[in-house]
Design a protein around this motif. Sequence first.
Motif, short mmCIF file in Angstrom:
data_model
loop_
_atom_site.label_atom_id
_atom_site.label_comp_id
_atom_site.label_asym_id
_atom_site.label_seq_id
_atom_site.Cartn_x
_atom_site.Cartn_y
_atom_site.Cartn_z
N HIS A 1 -0.82 10.14 -52.32
CA HIS A 1 0.05 11.18 -51.80
C HIS A 1 1.51 10.84 -52.09
O HIS A 1 1.91 9.68 -52.03
CB HIS A 1 -0.13 11.33 -50.29
N SER B 1 5.51 13.23 -51.74
CA SER B 1 6.18 14.53 -51.64
C SER B 1 7.34 14.54 -52.60
O SER B 1 8.20 13.67 -52.55
CB SER B 1 6.67 14.79 -50.21
N ALA C 1 -1.79 17.18 -47.54
CA ALA C 1 -1.56 16.38 -48.75
C ALA C 1 -1.69 14.89 -48.45
O ALA C 1 -2.25 14.13 -49.24
CB ALA C 1 -0.18 16.69 -49.32
N ARG C 2 -1.19 14.49 -47.29
CA ARG C 2 -1.29 13.09 -46.87
C ARG C 2 -2.76 12.71 -46.63
O ARG C 2 -3.23 11.68 -47.11
CB ARG C 2 -0.50 12.95 -45.56
#
Length: 751
Positions: free
Chosen positions: A237, A239, A364-365
């Motif tokens: 993961h 961002s 997403a994590r």
Amino acid sequence: MTEKHTSQGRLFDTAPEWILDDARQGTVATVVLPDGVDRPLDYLVPESLAAAVEPGRRVRVPLGRGNRERVAYCVEVRTGDLPQAPLKSVIAVEDEAALLAPRMLELTRWMADRWMARWGEVLEAVLPAGVRLRRTARVTPLLVATGASPTRPPTPAQARVLAAAAAPITAEALARAADVSRAVVSRLVRTGLLRAAGAVPAAPGRRPIRHDRPESLSAEQGAALEAILDPLRRGKHASIVLFGVTGSGKTEVYLQAVEETLAHGRQAIVLVPEISLTPQTCDRFRARFGSVAVLHSHLSPAERHAQWREIAAGNVGVVVGARSAIFAPTPRLGLIVIDEEHETSFKQATAPRYHARDVAEWIARAEGVPLVLGSATPSLETFQRCLVGEWRMCRLPGRVGGTELPPVLSVDLRDPSSRSRGAITPRLAAGIRWALDAGGQVMLLLNRRGFATAVLCRGCGHSVRCGQCDLAVTLHQPGSRGICHGCGLVARLPADCPACGAPGLVPRGTGTQRLEDQIRATFPAARVARMDTDTMRSRGSHERTLDAFRAREIDILVGTQMIAKGLDFPAVMLVGVVNADAALHLADFRASERTCQLVTQVAGRSGRGSLGGRVVVQTSTPDHPAIRAAAAHDYEAFVRSELPIREALLYPPFGCVVRIVVRSVNGPAAERWAGNVAERLRGESEGVPGIRVLGPAPAPIARLRDRFRWHVQAHGPEGGLLREIVRRATATLATPDDVAWIVDVDPVEML
Ligand SMILES: [Zn+2]
Ligand SMILES: [Zn+2]
């Protein structure tokens, strides 16, 4: 966990026969009701249902003294010692398979805590209505035109049906769209001109797919793509924020990242602010990948269900949709993209009041996949997370193809030389003329719909107000109707002033209707169209107008913020912002941020082609940091000036806000109740450093739809602690019948 639950069985003194209180070992299901009861409840699972009861399926359970049958979500099943108190039994299982994967159950529980919503209402919100249909409900098949030539000439009615069935559609919707009876549709199925659609339906009315090939990337685009692909390949993961000026080619980076995701055999979810406002983005995904599930608000429950099943079966590689598409049941998720991540539409306005950006980060994590957030004007929350190093920012500072960002001219409306009879100053008029003479197109933004924004008495200054809201009515033409933009109520305007009785009321302020009239009068040779919620009510009207604009059948497009988003028309040579201050002075701490974002975004529509372009911004506050930064194409300058203000006031992103809005038809009751809430919040936060309670105060819109509105705000440095205080303060409050209240965690709307 068991201790927290109350078994319904305890309500009984003498146990009915179906309560097996002598069993010591057994299976217990914990269920959550969609409404009514807040706590999870425990039920015994009878032997006969043991194989079918599992977390994520719905079950029927008896509830309360009357043992009314209710459908509930099973969230946990455990086998072992039974509790001392007798339990009621699960009656039946509703679904043939789990509707929610274990991860979705975990997510919804987190959401319920994060936004102070009931778990049951979150579960309902993440499942589309079509999926929640009873298991016995038949799934309506979709029909599509086969493209075969009819053996006999079709009648006009049949031609209408075939045209409407270009994209998959239910028989019922098809009959409605073509204005024919169901019999006509059935006949066309029998004759082989319509068939059942197996594929996922595309958005209605779009052009056929053209497969385009990937463009070559600039150095910055390549670096951004690499920043996404690195964690993608390693199954990690991360961002990544794509901070790219308008026209910098963010979409191409998304497309290539999605391409690689598909090459790895994984699925991608792409969130956009609103499907109907971003047709070009959807088109590009469809053009590149062909099979794309586009989840939009016009889908029927049956269509939505069909898409859900295709996605869950892994048959769809790319899911494009607004906010709720984040809940698409992708079994092999590989990437999440949020385009225009600063848009407030990613936060749901009704319970559960979640923000799709935070949900996306959680998913997403949990899945170990990259999250990509793109914007020319990232929200300050996102910006700050990059500044502290939590998220990675990739900058795309230049436009692709070497075109320049358009020069921006600010026109000071206070300057006597810029006085004009209408809303168009001489300099904006000159700009429009320049663009038209050069063969270019014009976009004019005015974020106020209607003809006039108020109807005033010339004598006493009174403005006509809505009968049930604390808002001035807007004048709409034709018909001189007064429409309240708060509740939608239409009123005949009085002939005389309701306050002083003086005859004659005058329209003041300019809305998009009046602007359109002025433009038509000033540029009689130009073809003019208007895009706002008044002209865009019918399905497909956005696309028709944008297609006409693209085909150069329109010279000047007048509109509200609808025209500001992600549109790319190379012939637009002039963008005019008619009143940049319209939203600058609202009672909302995000007013400057929103203004800077809107002006930057709309300015970015200009000069995207080889013809070049300009922007004219009319404003009464040209020196305001939000306007100055937008005019200089320097969003970061605005961020630098705004962040210290937020920090000093402990506003987001430096603090958390929980807003409690109290409504009642009874004004004093709303005030009293809000006072009650504020007092308890102060009590609970005593001695806790950094907590601040504001209010009670009348909400900026103090009355809406006949309800008086009061609000209380709690601010604090940390969200979890703040929510705990609000929870404790409101837990034992008994709400009077005539009062309703809501809790909004991290509100984006303060009115
Ligand atoms: Zn008056
Ligand atoms: Zn109203």
